[in-house]
Design a protein around this motif. Sequence first.
Motif: not given
Length: 172
Positions: A47-56, A82-91, A93-97
């Motif tokens: 999921f590209p939406q989940l991007k934690p920052h990596k510290g030093g 949902y499957t992983i591809p299905g959850a990606r699809q939900v995200f 569609s949420e961006l589009k809506h």
Amino acid sequence: MAQHQPIRKTTPTSGSDIPDKLYFRIGEVAKLCDVPAYVLRFWESEFPQLKPHKGGTGQRLYRRRDVEMALRIKSLLYNEGYTIPGARQVFKSELKHREPQLALTIEGPGPSIDSRQLQKLHKDLRDLHSLLSKSPSRPTVHSIRAPRTPSISRRTPQKLFDLPLLPEDNKS
């Protein structure tokens, strides 16, 4: 007969249960989401939406929005089925809506503009443009080897003893 226990806890963590901190380590997020840390690392790759920052030190540092996203992913996968591809699809569609950003429009009559002030401003801008577009009369940056013009202090100093003669000295 023995009673069957559910495999997963049915009480999901809500956004209000997240402590008020700036950063969370992966172990803390794993406890909040009730999943192992390796699952969070896997979700980061999926999921590209989940991007934690990596510290030093290279350690993952999750912000509150990352924790909320991990909880949302867990809810989609575990609770809603949902499957992983299905959850990606939900995200997606949420961006589009999402509601589009409101356009900036100026409605109604604007403040009255005096034509003389506008002409004066236009003239001032033209004068400023012509002033800035002129090439400088002399270069602003001098070469290191360029000859210098002698300044007042570098001229040959007057000799102290070259004073005009007094009338008494002329008699001789």
